[in-house]
Scaffold this motif. Structure first.
Motif: not given
Ligand code: F0G
Length: 358
Positions: A226-232, A255-266
């Motif tokens: 879901p995090f890669i698709k952007g929806e449940m 999503h906050t973790v991704k943003q604050e840490s400059n990270g990504w999901f895959d």
């Protein structure tokens, strides 16, 4: 004599406990951070990869870190029963810590979708198992509803004490490396654990125990992403049953973790996940469950592509022990490779010599 008595006692100044709190512990935490010796050279890249082997917690997964806190606080508040929905590991930890505390555990698990080891553990610890003809997301919805109607404490990661306990893994990584790593890779299901690590890293950074915070990388299985698709998503499917989740509970936090840490999901295919699990077992002697191998599979892919640059220090969390899921391990190996002989010395000698060892 100095017993290690678990992570609450060890980090009590950083956790929501006081001198009156009775800790419910099985000696969880303090797990090894193992440097990979063979896989980096197979990737032909100059990187330092470490694995945080959470499979060596008392019930074989990282869930023990959160459960020691959740059950401690449930007991402190007078609760006589806990409840969770689970893809397996949370139910095991709930069952074990409830047994330790002398309270009752109810677990809702998706029928037929729990790895064998986890089922065995949950049963032997004496939890009441409620199999549902649905998936984890259905179980989670039911647990949230029933807690309003019955005297039970929820010990899923929506219980804030769970993340408090789990953040201690980041403390341990910083203490062992002497600083935060450059990248931290995790499998993501509900996204509680990635959120907990981030809390831990930020806390140590703010207190000057780490000079930086890592880039946080969250990997999912392609059929449950879901995090890669952007929806449940409604019908998650993957061999990595521990992260077969379509409606993550910590959506906003992650999503906050991704943003604050400059990270990504895959996302990784089941095939990539299983081959990373096997590579780790064959080349490093470390056995983790399929869901855990997602972190390494993702790291390897991003190292190869250069997204994670050379010279980086990378930690991958191996969330659960391989023994949790013997069926998927055996299914990946060729049973015809096993040699069956009469009990005679010549036959054993031939078997050895046939392997071409000098
Ligand atoms: N790895 C393993 C082995 C897990 O069991 C889980 C979650 C995860 C990774 C993902 O962690 O949800 O914090 O993002 N297992 C839960 C359970 C859902 O019920 O045992 P997360």
């Amino acid at each position: 004599m100095q017993l290690y008595t678990g992570l609450i006692n060890h980090y009590k100044d950083r956790l929501p406990v006081d001198e009156n709190t009775k800790f419910i512990s099985l000696g969880e935490g303090n797990t090894p951070l193992i440097q990979l010796k063979n896989i980096p050279s197979l990737l032909s890249k100059n990187v330092d990869i470490y694995v945080k082997y959470e499979g060596l917690n008392p019930t074989g997964s990282f869930k023990d870190r959160g459960m020691t806190m959740a059950v401690t606080k449930a007991v402190e508040s007078g609760s006589k029963a806990i409840i969770c929905a689970s893809t397996g590991n949370t139910s095991v930890a709930a069952a074990a810590y409830a047994a330790r505390a002398g309270i009752k555990a109810f677990v809702l698990i998706p029928e037929g979708k729990i790895a064998l080891g986890k089922l065995a553990q949950t049963m032997i610890h004496g939890a009441t198992i409620i199999q549902i003809k649905g998936n984890f997301d259905d179980g989670m919805r039911l647990v949230k509803e029933v807690a309003d109607h019955a005297p039970v404490s929820i010990v899923n990661s929506i219980n804030p004490f769970r993340l408090q306990g789990q953040k201690t893994a980041a403390f341990e990584v910083v203490e062992e490396l002497g600083d935060a790593p450059d990248y931290h890779c995790l499998p993501v299901g509900n996204a509680g654990n990635i959120s907990a690590y981030w809390m831990g890293y930020k806390e140590y950074h703010q207190d000057g125990k780490a000079s930086e915070t890592p880039v946080m990388l969250g990997y999912q299985a392609k059929g449950a992403a879901p995090f890669i698709k952007g929806e449940m998503i409604n019908n998650p499917e993957t061999v990595a049953t521990a992260i077969r989740i379509g409606h993550p509970q910590s959506w906003d936090l992650a999503h906050t973790v991704k943003q604050e840490s400059n990270g990504w999901f895959d996302a990784l295919s089941d095939e990539d996940i299983l081959s990373a699990q096997k590579l780790l077992a064959e080349k490093e002697g470390i056995f983790c469950e399929p869901a855990s191998a997602v972190s390494l599979a993702g790291a390897m892919r991003d190292i190869k592509s250069g997204k994670i640059p050379e010279g980086s220090k990378i930690v991958c969390t191996l969330t659960g022990h391989g023994l949790k899921d013997p069926d998927s391990a055996i299914a990946q190996c060729n049973s015809e490779d096993m040699i069956i002989i009469e009990p005679e010395i010549t036959k054993v000698r031939d078997a050895i010599l046939n392997e071409g060892i000098d």
